[in-house]
Design an enzyme around this catalytic site. Sequence first.
Site, PDB file in Angstrom:
ATOM      1  CG  ASP A  91      -1.919  -1.229   1.061  1.00 55.90           C
ATOM      2  OD1 ASP A  91      -2.178  -1.531  -0.070  1.00 55.90           O
ATOM      3  OD2 ASP A  91      -2.481  -1.374   2.140  1.00 55.90           O
ATOM      4  NE  ARG A 132     -12.439   2.190  -2.170  1.00 55.61           N
ATOM      5  CZ  ARG A 132     -11.522   1.321  -2.307  1.00 55.61           C
ATOM      6  NH1 ARG A 132     -11.051   1.194  -3.526  1.00 55.61           N
ATOM      7  NH2 ARG A 132     -11.237   0.149  -1.300  1.00 55.61           N
TER       8      ARG A 132
END
Length: 419
Positions: A306, A398
């Site tokens: 990530d 998000r």
Amino acid sequence: MSKIIVRGGNILKGEVNISAAKNSVLPIIAGCILSDDKCIIDQAPMLEDVFVISDVLRSVCAEIDVNRKDSRIIIDSTAIKDCEPAGELVRKMRGSFLLMGPMISRFGRFKLSLPGGCNIGTRPIDLHLKGFSALGAEVNVGHGYVEAYAKKLIGSKIYLDFPSVGATENIMMAAVMAEGETIIENAAAEPEIEDLAKFLNSMGANIIGAGSGTIRIIGVKSLRGTTHRPIYDRIEAGTFMIAAAITRSRIKINGVNEEHLKPVIAKLTEAGVFIKIEGDTMVVDGTGDLKPIDIKTMPYPGFPTDMQSQIAGLLSTVHGTSIITETIFENRFMHAAEMKRMGANIKIDGRSAVIEGVNKLTGAEVRATDLRAGAALILCGLAAEGETQVTDIYHVDRGYVDIEKKFQGLDADIERVNV
Ligand code: EPU
């Protein structure tokens, strides 16, 4: 639809506060289903994914109060039903699949629309299903759905072929009230797993070893309500660390856990970034000479996938050759094509990206192809000459709370415009 406009070149200064971890709070919200009592999540991050999973739970009759002002979520699943959640909501977010474990545990049956692939890879769910089967559930997949039935879940020994974060969480939640003992081997060890276990244990579960490769779960009869504050978001913190480095600035980041950020700290230090940590505060100084580095993404405690897009952005501005190898997702280099539009020199060869640092990135219109790619493009925009417009910003929303406001607080020239 909104987009973010960044006029690059500002030196960042000041401090930024990190929110709670998206990837902690999503399984924790799903875990609230396991009790009839109210659960409270304090300091919850007010993010799109949190709103979507709350709507998914509402669609099966849970009562959820998301208080944006107080960053508090109160979940009452007394009235929850074993009906199928709204498919269009489930398909919006892969994280909805985290309902499967707790719902089977609570009702002995559940049917859910199958999650699809996404921009970063095909993302199968075979390991989740293998775990449910091992616990005694009959699992059927077909017609776009996955269904599971179990008269009774019974503890079992489960070996995961890969330490999947979602599968570890789902199996843990299915097993907390199973009869007897469950052992998950080659479990994911991410801090978010440990946080979920801490939350479940505060509800009365008996989970030992979360955060290591072997997790032992001793089934209990029932769980009670609790109040929990999730851990800080290590990926948001890492994103701001790179913001300091890519703009060659010095900033203070409040809300960090040094242990959780070890791989990011190690690689940025190797690149020449100076990092000082005191308690849960970090000063990141990217004003020195930076060097190219090689990076390989790995399950925790390896370098997080990530953070891969963001560090690719940084390395595009560092003279010399850096190589990034992505081992977790098969298609997580979509940001490279967008960064090239900004003048980056990145060549993709299978699972590796070869990055030659350039003198300057230049502003361009680019598209957020996924959440972290979008964040990385904003970072590139901060360092680029001229104006960058990042479209499809809903991906970023998000997983980042008020990203442009946090950057404005650091003196960046950034704004959101509705189009
Ligand atoms: N995999 C399988 N079979 C499975 C499950 C996973 O083959 O049954 C494979 C996946 O296809 C992938 C790898 O295992 O190649 C890792 O997937 P994992 O299950 O660990 O990821 P996840 O649970 O779907 C979570 C985060 C991701 C993060 C990954 C890896 C949440 C809600 N999502 O996804 O977060 O990248 O772990 O750390 O926790 C993000 O925040 O941007 C994000 C994508």
